[in-house]
Write a protein that holds these residues in place. Structure first.
Motif, PDB file in Angstrom:
ATOM      1  N   SER A   1     -58.142  -0.296   2.902  1.00  0.00           N
ATOM      2  CA  SER A   1     -58.212  -1.512   3.704  1.00  0.00           C
ATOM      3  C   SER A   1     -57.679  -1.183   5.092  1.00  0.00           C
ATOM      4  N   ALA A   2     -57.689  -2.156   5.984  1.00  0.00           N
ATOM      5  CA  ALA A   2     -57.142  -1.929   7.324  1.00  0.00           C
ATOM      6  C   ALA A   2     -55.652  -1.587   7.245  1.00  0.00           C
ATOM      7  N   VAL A   3     -54.948  -2.189   6.293  1.00  0.00           N
ATOM      8  CA  VAL A   3     -53.523  -1.887   6.127  1.00  0.00           C
ATOM      9  C   VAL A   3     -53.339  -0.449   5.651  1.00  0.00           C
ATOM     10  N   ARG A   4     -54.177  -0.010   4.712  1.00  0.00           N
ATOM     11  CA  ARG A   4     -54.089   1.379   4.249  1.00  0.00           C
ATOM     12  C   ARG A   4     -54.403   2.362   5.387  1.00  0.00           C
ATOM     13  N   LEU A   5     -55.340   1.989   6.249  1.00  0.00           N
ATOM     14  CA  LEU A   5     -55.641   2.839   7.409  1.00  0.00           C
ATOM     15  C   LEU A   5     -54.409   2.966   8.297  1.00  0.00           C
ATOM     16  N   ALA A   6     -53.704   1.863   8.488  1.00  0.00           N
ATOM     17  CA  ALA A   6     -52.483   1.908   9.290  1.00  0.00           C
ATOM     18  C   ALA A   6     -51.431   2.819   8.652  1.00  0.00           C
ATOM     19  N   ALA A   7     -51.412   2.853   7.317  1.00  0.00           N
ATOM     20  CA  ALA A   7     -50.475   3.755   6.636  1.00  0.00           C
ATOM     21  C   ALA A   7     -50.830   5.210   6.922  1.00  0.00           C
ATOM     22  N   PHE A   8     -52.129   5.537   6.895  1.00  0.00           N
ATOM     23  CA  PHE A   8     -52.573   6.883   7.298  1.00  0.00           C
ATOM     24  C   PHE A   8     -52.091   7.179   8.720  1.00  0.00           C
ATOM     25  N   LYS A   9     -52.282   6.199   9.597  1.00  0.00           N
ATOM     26  CA  LYS A   9     -51.918   6.377  11.011  1.00  0.00           C
ATOM     27  C   LYS A   9     -50.433   6.640  11.171  1.00  0.00           C
ATOM     28  N   GLY A  10     -49.600   5.865  10.469  1.00  0.00           N
ATOM     29  CA  GLY A  10     -48.159   6.048  10.576  1.00  0.00           C
ATOM     30  C   GLY A  10     -47.721   7.430  10.137  1.00  0.00           C
ATOM     31  N   ASN A  11     -48.321   7.936   9.062  1.00  0.00           N
ATOM     32  CA  ASN A  11     -47.976   9.278   8.591  1.00  0.00           C
ATOM     33  C   ASN A  11     -48.377  10.340   9.603  1.00  0.00           C
ATOM     34  N   THR A  12     -49.554  10.161  10.204  1.00  0.00           N
ATOM     35  CA  THR A  12     -50.004  11.133  11.201  1.00  0.00           C
ATOM     36  C   THR A  12     -49.109  11.086  12.439  1.00  0.00           C
ATOM     37  N   GLN A  13     -48.724   9.880  12.873  1.00  0.00           N
ATOM     38  CA  GLN A  13     -47.804   9.763  14.004  1.00  0.00           C
ATOM     39  C   GLN A  13     -46.476  10.448  13.687  1.00  0.00           C
ATOM     40  N   LEU A  14     -46.024  10.311  12.455  1.00  0.00           N
ATOM     41  CA  LEU A  14     -44.798  10.996  12.026  1.00  0.00           C
ATOM     42  C   LEU A  14     -44.954  12.495  12.147  1.00  0.00           C
ATOM     43  N   LYS A  15     -46.053  13.038  11.595  1.00  0.00           N
ATOM     44  CA  LYS A  15     -46.264  14.487  11.632  1.00  0.00           C
ATOM     45  C   LYS A  15     -46.465  14.993  13.058  1.00  0.00           C
TER      46      LYS A  15
ATOM     47  N   LEU B   1     -43.489   0.054   9.723  1.00  0.00           N
ATOM     48  CA  LEU B   1     -42.830  -1.218   9.440  1.00  0.00           C
ATOM     49  C   LEU B   1     -43.858  -2.341   9.342  1.00  0.00           C
ATOM     50  N   GLY B   2     -44.877  -2.283  10.194  1.00  0.00           N
ATOM     51  CA  GLY B   2     -45.955  -3.266  10.123  1.00  0.00           C
ATOM     52  C   GLY B   2     -46.717  -3.169   8.817  1.00  0.00           C
ATOM     53  N   VAL B   3     -46.962  -1.928   8.348  1.00  0.00           N
ATOM     54  CA  VAL B   3     -47.651  -1.725   7.071  1.00  0.00           C
ATOM     55  C   VAL B   3     -46.821  -2.291   5.930  1.00  0.00           C
ATOM     56  N   LEU B   4     -45.529  -1.976   5.926  1.00  0.00           N
ATOM     57  CA  LEU B   4     -44.656  -2.430   4.848  1.00  0.00           C
ATOM     58  C   LEU B   4     -44.640  -3.952   4.756  1.00  0.00           C
ATOM     59  N   GLU B   5     -44.670  -4.608   5.905  1.00  0.00           N
ATOM     60  CA  GLU B   5     -44.663  -6.073   5.931  1.00  0.00           C
ATOM     61  C   GLU B   5     -45.994  -6.642   5.450  1.00  0.00           C
ATOM     62  N   SER B   6     -47.097  -5.899   5.653  1.00  0.00           N
ATOM     63  CA  SER B   6     -48.429  -6.415   5.352  1.00  0.00           C
ATOM     64  C   SER B   6     -48.904  -6.100   3.938  1.00  0.00           C
ATOM     65  N   LEU B   7     -48.265  -5.149   3.262  1.00  0.00           N
ATOM     66  CA  LEU B   7     -48.705  -4.773   1.927  1.00  0.00           C
ATOM     67  C   LEU B   7     -48.540  -5.939   0.951  1.00  0.00           C
ATOM     68  N   ASN B   8     -49.507  -6.078   0.050  1.00  0.00           N
ATOM     69  CA  ASN B   8     -49.396  -7.077  -1.003  1.00  0.00           C
ATOM     70  C   ASN B   8     -48.341  -6.657  -2.024  1.00  0.00           C
TER      71      ASN B   8
ATOM     72  N   SER C   1     -48.642  -6.395  -5.053  1.00  0.00           N
ATOM     73  CA  SER C   1     -49.226  -5.556  -6.101  1.00  0.00           C
ATOM     74  C   SER C   1     -49.387  -4.095  -5.677  1.00  0.00           C
ATOM     75  N   GLU C   2     -49.140  -3.790  -4.422  1.00  0.00           N
ATOM     76  CA  GLU C   2     -49.360  -2.432  -3.917  1.00  0.00           C
ATOM     77  C   GLU C   2     -48.075  -1.618  -3.971  1.00  0.00           C
ATOM     78  N   GLU C   3     -47.475  -1.577  -5.163  1.00  0.00           N
ATOM     79  CA  GLU C   3     -46.196  -0.892  -5.315  1.00  0.00           C
ATOM     80  C   GLU C   3     -46.291   0.601  -5.019  1.00  0.00           C
ATOM     81  N   LYS C   4     -47.369   1.227  -5.473  1.00  0.00           N
ATOM     82  CA  LYS C   4     -47.494   2.671  -5.261  1.00  0.00           C
ATOM     83  C   LYS C   4     -47.532   3.005  -3.779  1.00  0.00           C
ATOM     84  N   GLN C   5     -48.341   2.273  -3.039  1.00  0.00           N
ATOM     85  CA  GLN C   5     -48.440   2.536  -1.605  1.00  0.00           C
ATOM     86  C   GLN C   5     -47.110   2.274  -0.914  1.00  0.00           C
TER      87      GLN C   5
ATOM     88  N   GLY D   1     -41.098   6.159   1.950  1.00  0.00           N
ATOM     89  CA  GLY D   1     -40.770   7.567   2.133  1.00  0.00           C
ATOM     90  C   GLY D   1     -41.044   8.041   3.546  1.00  0.00           C
ATOM     91  N   ASP D   2     -42.164   7.601   4.119  1.00  0.00           N
ATOM     92  CA  ASP D   2     -42.474   7.987   5.500  1.00  0.00           C
ATOM     93  C   ASP D   2     -41.477   7.381   6.484  1.00  0.00           C
TER      94      ASP D   2
END
Length: 410
Positions: free
Chosen positions: A292-306, A318-325, A327-331, A337-338
């Motif tokens: 989803s768009a939120v998952r894409l943002a998670a990819f982006k955050g990890n890449t910005q970190l690296k 932080l925006g991703v964490l606030e937007s996750l449902n 039910s998305e415990e794994k993500q 962690g990031d």
């Protein structure tokens, strides 16, 4: 106009997965003419000579019957040999299914019922422990292979599509949850072959995208790029939705990040954001529930970190964490962690440990190997602060009885 025969999709899929993008490339590797490869990939593939057959099997990593070739003595099931028993991997079963099923022994409802279980497994993935769910999915794939023998026409295609999705889910668990790359590679190949049986290019694109993760995460960039080119080709054939196209960008970005090319990765993520913003309204397949768009943002955050862009990564994650449902415990374990890694890199050990502890709390409820990998990476980054009280508290949780046993038993 009559539909063009699909040919031997199993050998085509295996060739593609092994890195031979063209028939000519495989012919060159075998030292034969391209006409020979064309014959093997036809609707009536001939059985190769023994030495050539051994070379073909060795190059593509499967026995000849799994590659859609039928022995002059008849297929394995005709000789009274039962399919291989199910082990810890889902990569068994298709070898016993001939390229063309004989007769229709099952009604159309068989495909509907088989697909219903596939969909149930897909939903259960988000809440059931992977080590518990995986055996059920493997057993379901064995049933799907048997049904391919007993169906024909559109019913057989529907079974094959559900089987491809089943193999895909099993491969995702093996790669992301169980961290068994060898098993995942073989299972995803079966998924690609089943997608070929179903003539479903979008499923093929999804499988190839997942197959790119394996070399990408191990720094084998050229191999990952080849698989991504194939995935995009299949996506074009199926008139893919914006979400699927954006996910392919995200996968390639993840591979580029793992190979140290963060600038290229950020460009790909920017393109994915544009694709989602310009969504033409094509509907995504229902199985595309991991993006989803939120998952894409998670990819982006990890890449910005690296890439060392810590303030940007912190804001994104932080925006991703606030937007996750909920039910998305794994993500959420991955994002936590990031965030812990961002704070560790920024020289904030207490903040880093706080995020890592939140990730461990979630991992105790819903195990996810990728999340634990992130926490372990953070702990290594905190080595200069290992005598700080916050790091010792993290160690107490990281190496507690329940966490340690869970990590070592999966």
């Amino acid at each position: 106009m009559a539909a063009r025969p699909a040919g031997n999709t199993r050998l085509k899929s295996a060739r593609l997965a092994a890195g031979y993008a063209s028939q000519q490339a495989l012919a060159d590797a075998l030292g034969v003419g391209v006409r020979q490869v064309r014959r093997w990939e036809s609707d009536a593939p001939p059985w190769p000579q023994p030495e050539l057959g051994q070379a073909l099997s060795r190059l593509l990593g499967q026995d000849l019957e799994a590659l859609g070739l039928t022995s002059p003595n008849g297929p394995a099931t005709d000789r009274g040999r039962r399919p291989l028993p199910v082990t810890s991997s889902a990569a068994v079963g298709l070898a016993a299914v001939p390229p063309q099923a004989v007769g229709m022994l099952q009604p159309a409802s068989a495909a509907v019922d088989f697909g219903a279980v596939t969909r149930a497994h897909r939903r259960l993935y988000w809440s059931v422990a992977p080590s518990t769910l995986h055996p059920s999915i493997v057993a379901h794939s064995t049933l799907g292979c048997a049904l391919l023998l007993e169906t024909a026409g559109q019913t057989r295609k529907a079974v094959a599509a559900a089987l491809a999705e089943t193999y895909l889910l099993a491969g995702r668990i093996e790669f992301f949850d169980l961290r068994d790359e060898a098993a995942a590679e073989q299972t995803l190949l079966r998924a690609l072959q089943a997608a070929g049986e179903a003539d479903d290019p979008l499923l093929g694109a999804a499988v190839l995208g997942h197959m790119a993760f394996v070399p990408g995460w191990n720094g084998r960039r050229e191999e990952a790029v080849e698989r991504m080119v194939a995935a995009r080709t299949y996506a074009r054939r199926g008139d893919a939705s914006a979400e699927l196209l954006a996910w392919l960008d995200a996968v390639e970005a993840e591979c580029e990040t793992r190979c140290g090319n963060t600038r290229t990765a950020l460009h790909l993520i920017g393109h994915a954001e544009d694709v989602l913003a310009e969504d033409a309204g094509r509907r995504s397949p229902e199985w595309l529930d991991w993006f989803s768009a939120v998952r894409l943002a998670a990819f982006k955050g990890n890449t910005q970190l690296k890439a060392g862009h810590y303030p940007q990564a912190r804001t994104t994650l932080l925006g991703v964490l606030e937007s996750l449902n909920a039910s998305e415990e794994k993500q959420s374990t991955v994002v936590l962690g990031d965030l812990a890694a961002v704070e560790a890199a920024a020289g904030h050990p207490e903040e880093s440990c706080a995020f890592a502890l939140r990730a461990l709390t979630q991992l105790e409820k819903t195990w996810y190997a990728m999340g634990m990998d992130r926490v372990r990476e953070v702990r290594r980054a905190l080595a200069p602060h290992q005598h700080d009280r916050c790091v010792r508290e993290l160690d107490d949780r990281l190496y507690g009885w329940s966490t340690t046993v869970s990590a070592l038993s999966r």
